[in-house]
Scaffold this motif. Structure first.
Motif, PDB file in Angstrom:
ATOM      1  N   LYS A 160      49.170 -19.322  36.349  1.00 11.36           N
ATOM      2  CA  LYS A 160      47.683 -19.419  35.842  1.00 11.36           C
ATOM      3  C   LYS A 160      47.690 -19.324  34.369  1.00 11.36           C
ATOM      4  O   LYS A 160      46.812 -19.820  33.765  1.00 11.36           O
ATOM      5  CB  LYS A 160      47.012 -18.163  36.376  1.00 11.36           C
ATOM      6  CG  LYS A 160      46.752 -18.171  37.955  1.00 11.36           C
ATOM      7  CD  LYS A 160      45.820 -17.086  38.333  1.00 11.36           C
ATOM      8  CE  LYS A 160      45.105 -17.286  39.820  1.00 11.36           C
ATOM      9  NZ  LYS A 160      44.436 -16.324  40.111  1.00 11.36           N
ATOM     10  N   SER A 220      41.598 -17.114  34.607  1.00 14.51           N
ATOM     11  CA  SER A 220      40.959 -18.416  35.389  1.00 14.51           C
ATOM     12  C   SER A 220      40.946 -19.494  34.517  1.00 14.51           C
ATOM     13  O   SER A 220      41.084 -19.399  33.469  1.00 14.51           O
ATOM     14  CB  SER A 220      39.676 -17.864  36.053  1.00 14.51           C
ATOM     15  OG  SER A 220      38.762 -17.536  35.095  1.00 14.51           O
ATOM     16  N   TRP A 221      40.631 -20.641  35.429  1.00 17.43           N
ATOM     17  CA  TRP A 221      40.299 -21.874  34.679  1.00 17.43           C
ATOM     18  C   TRP A 221      38.901 -21.730  33.684  1.00 17.43           C
ATOM     19  O   TRP A 221      39.074 -22.414  32.737  1.00 17.43           O
ATOM     20  CB  TRP A 221      40.144 -22.957  35.516  1.00 17.43           C
ATOM     21  CG  TRP A 221      39.203 -22.990  36.603  1.00 17.43           C
ATOM     22  CD1 TRP A 221      38.742 -22.461  37.703  1.00 17.43           C
ATOM     23  CD2 TRP A 221      37.693 -23.556  36.198  1.00 17.43           C
ATOM     24  NE1 TRP A 221      37.665 -22.529  38.180  1.00 17.43           N
ATOM     25  CE2 TRP A 221      36.994 -23.169  37.220  1.00 17.43           C
ATOM     26  CE3 TRP A 221      36.972 -24.239  35.023  1.00 17.43           C
ATOM     27  CZ2 TRP A 221      35.500 -23.624  37.474  1.00 17.43           C
ATOM     28  CZ3 TRP A 221      35.711 -24.250  35.142  1.00 17.43           C
ATOM     29  CH2 TRP A 221      35.077 -24.063  36.335  1.00 17.43           C
TER      30      TRP A 221
END
Length: 295
Positions: free
Chosen positions: A106, A177-178
């Motif tokens: 991630k 997270s993106w």
């Protein structure tokens, strides 16, 4: 440019690169105070390389771990989760960014997203740099100060609201997270403007998006690596435009820059864990106001 001026520029670059006070803004300010008409673009970019070296040495364990995770990911050879956690415990590495294979993947994806977003914004902001008045730098100082104050207030409220220890642990367990990478990339892109601190912008963006303080600082400096390398590649075509700067001046500036960059990085990481970044606003606000009045 004199030998003394080159050393001062190296010191300013090293100290201001990681402290949230804007290295580009302070270099322009020092350039104006020294009466230098123009600093070669490549000299400015080369001064970022000692800063890059300081980051790589300071975060060497985490960077190596990210590379190992990346290659295991590419060749589909992940290590067992329990072994990864045992390695973390033995090495004493915080697990927010690289504690498990999933978190490491991630983080790698987040770095790519942040870099692409920053690059896209940087293409636009680079068109605004030519002919920018010096007062724009002082406006950038004030903008950075507001970011630091706002992120500090947000972080304190978040800490109060996260009084439940299990809730706070859950927030840290999922990795980046993106969406967090996107927010950080946007603010890092804004940080390409003179007077706006890149480190202050990225750390503030990470805090606003819910990243804990230690990971916010670590990620801010890890994601600076592709940003600095990208700037160097873009400017290396000006290799022949180093008139007025000797090899000795450049070497001295780089040495001073590396030492001061490493020291300021270590200082900022300790300060960040205590949640006191807004103290830099007490310096930036008077500087920004004074600049708008007297320049």
């Amino acid at each position: 440019m004199t030998f003394f001026q080159s050393i001062v520029l190296g010191l300013v670059q090293g100290v201001a690169e990681f402290l949230p006070i804007s290295s580009s803004g302070h270099l322009l300010l020092v350039q104006r105070l020294f009466g230098l008409d123009e600093i070669p673009a490549l000299f400015d970019v080369i001064l970022h390389l000692p800063s890059l070296l300081a980051v790589c040495i300071f975060f060497r364990k985490k960077i190596v771990r990210l590379f190992l995770i990346f290659f295991r990911w590419i060749f589909r050879r992940p290590i067992p989760q329990n072994e990864a956690q045992a390695q973390d415990a033995a090495a004493g590495i915080p697990d927010t960014l690289t504690g498990t294979e999933e978190k490491g993947r991630k983080t790698i994806i987040a770095v790519i997203i942040t870099t692409l977003v920053t690059g896209a914004i940087g293409v636009f902001t680079s068109k605004l740099l030519d002919g920018l008045p010096i007062k724009a730098v002082f406006c950038g100082f004030l903008f950075t100060a507001l970011l630091l104050i706002a992120s500090g207030i947000f972080q304190k409220k978040r800490s109060v609201n996260s009084s439940d220890e299990n809730s706070l642990t859950a927030q840290k367990s999922g990795g980046l997270s993106w969406l967090q990478a996107l927010v950080i990339g946007i603010l890092q892109g804004i940080g390409t403007l003179p007077g706006v601190s890149r480190s202050g912008s990225t750390i503030s963006g990470a805090l606003f998006s819910g990243v804990d303080r230690a990971a916010a600082g670590e990620y801010s400096f890890i994601v600076s690596i592709p940003a600095i390398l990208g700037a160097f590649v873009l400017e290396v075509r000006h290799m022949g435009q180093m008139s007025g700067v000797g090899a000795g001046q450049l070497a001295a500036a780089c040495l001073v820059c590396f030492l001061s960059a490493y020291a300021s990085l270590a200082f900022l990481m300790k300060l960040l864990k205590k949640g006191r970044l807004e103290c830099f606003a007490a310096y930036l606000i008077p500087l920004g106001i004074a600049g708008l009045i007297f320049f």
